[in-house]
Motif scaffolding. Sequence first.
Motif, PDB file in Angstrom:
ATOM      1  N   MET A 270       0.840  -1.193   0.000  1.00  0.00           N
ATOM      2  CA  MET A 270       0.000   0.000   0.000  1.00  0.00           C
ATOM      3  C   MET A 270       0.875   1.244   0.000  1.00  0.00           C
ATOM      4  O   MET A 270       1.931   1.272   0.616  1.00  0.00           O
TER       5      MET A 270
ATOM      6  N   ASP B 262      -8.727  -0.290   4.510  1.00  0.00           N
ATOM      7  CA  ASP B 262      -8.646  -1.750   4.595  1.00  0.00           C
ATOM      8  C   ASP B 262      -9.070  -2.256   5.980  1.00  0.00           C
ATOM      9  O   ASP B 262      -9.853  -3.195   6.105  1.00  0.00           O
TER      10      ASP B 262
ATOM     11  N   GLU C  75     -12.714  -1.935   6.612  1.00  0.00           N
ATOM     12  CA  GLU C  75     -13.471  -2.997   5.926  1.00  0.00           C
ATOM     13  C   GLU C  75     -13.592  -4.223   6.854  1.00  0.00           C
ATOM     14  O   GLU C  75     -14.611  -4.904   6.846  1.00  0.00           O
TER      15      GLU C  75
ATOM     16  N   ARG D 264     -11.837 -14.694   6.137  1.00  0.00           N
ATOM     17  CA  ARG D 264     -12.414 -14.842   4.811  1.00  0.00           C
ATOM     18  C   ARG D 264     -12.493 -16.317   4.432  1.00  0.00           C
ATOM     19  O   ARG D 264     -11.711 -17.146   4.876  1.00  0.00           O
TER      20      ARG D 264
ATOM     21  N   THR E 108     -12.827 -17.163   1.003  1.00  0.00           N
ATOM     22  CA  THR E 108     -12.416 -17.346  -0.395  1.00  0.00           C
ATOM     23  C   THR E 108     -10.928 -17.665  -0.521  1.00  0.00           C
ATOM     24  O   THR E 108     -10.463 -18.139  -1.528  1.00  0.00           O
ATOM     25  N   ARG E 109     -10.175 -17.359   0.514  1.00  0.00           N
ATOM     26  CA  ARG E 109      -8.726 -17.562   0.426  1.00  0.00           C
ATOM     27  C   ARG E 109      -8.220 -17.690   1.851  1.00  0.00           C
ATOM     28  O   ARG E 109      -8.804 -17.154   2.780  1.00  0.00           O
TER      29      ARG E 109
ATOM     30  N   LEU F  13      -3.823 -10.321   4.733  1.00  0.00           N
ATOM     31  CA  LEU F  13      -2.625  -9.493   4.852  1.00  0.00           C
ATOM     32  C   LEU F  13      -2.874  -8.112   5.438  1.00  0.00           C
ATOM     33  O   LEU F  13      -1.936  -7.408   5.767  1.00  0.00           O
ATOM     34  N   GLY F  14      -4.146  -7.732   5.559  1.00  0.00           N
ATOM     35  CA  GLY F  14      -4.452  -6.354   5.957  1.00  0.00           C
ATOM     36  C   GLY F  14      -3.769  -5.933   7.241  1.00  0.00           C
ATOM     37  O   GLY F  14      -3.034  -4.949   7.273  1.00  0.00           O
TER      38      GLY F  14
ATOM     39  N   LEU G 285       0.197  -6.069   7.306  1.00  0.00           N
ATOM     40  CA  LEU G 285       0.786  -4.975   6.518  1.00  0.00           C
ATOM     41  C   LEU G 285       0.756  -3.669   7.301  1.00  0.00           C
ATOM     42  O   LEU G 285       1.729  -2.908   7.296  1.00  0.00           O
TER      43      LEU G 285
END
Lengths: 123, 183
Positions: free
Chosen positions: B1, B10, B13, B63, B65-66, B70-71, B74
């Motif tokens: 970022m 992020d 969210e 999540r 989906t994966r 990393l939010g 990071l």
Amino acid sequence: MSKVKSLADLKRVREEALKKQEAKNTASRIQIVIGMGTVGIVAGARETLKAILDFIAKEDLQDIAVRQTSNIGMDSWEPIVQVIVDDEPGISYGKVTAEVARKIMKEHVIDGNIVKEYVIEIQ
Amino acid sequence: MKELALHLLDIAENSVAANAKNITITVLLDTEQDLLQMSIKDDGKGMNAERLIRITDPFVTSRTTRKVGLGIPLFKAAAESCCGSFDIQSTPGVGTLVTARFQNSHIDRMPLGDLKSTLISLLIGYPDVHWVLKYGVNGNIFEFDDAPIKKELEGISLTDPGVLGFLNDYIASGIENAQAAIA
């Protein structure tokens, strides 16, 4: 110091919006959904959304609902934008930079033509 | 970022994903103490102690989906690379507070960036959440609360072109006025 806008300004904005609504008398017709997970954000989704909102303001477009969604698991295609017109299938676009977003807004949202080269999925 | 404002977007969210109804983002710059402090406070579902310990591990994510998130790692790395600190307090059923502190003058401190676009993205994207932004520069505070705005609008969409124009001008001038403290 610049003049801070106040809620009184908002009152005028609301009255104008109401007048336009009465003139058109339609519910939200177009939905735009943008992926705003970590990967989308890193790929530039905020700038894509900004381009879409700036376009709406500049072209004075009514009846457009914009919302966000989180990661949808297609990382390499981010930023991803989905356009849904009425009850038609949603069209997902991939690698939507600010520039591509403006193209989609103009060609798909205004003119009704799908921008084929960026379509990744039709639902 | 590339911007701290993108990290704020992020992390906020995450708060939305935790079903928060009230989210407050605070950014305070104190040039005297050479400190830039930012926090995101929510009333979402929170985390238990075990999860809290592991949350800064990239291989932890809620999540489906994966399996990599990393939010938070990071954001933590961004703070710690600037002689700063990072911490998360969370209580299940009460909410979460994420705080990052940066040495403001540190060469590796990324720019704050476009705070206005971050806020507008969140307001538009999640209109059902009550958003508050407190941005202060040396005690000169701009406090944005979307509740009176939504009340005034009474059902007019935030994506109405006129409303978008208002939000842009209102937030830009608020941020600018706060920054006038060090201009």
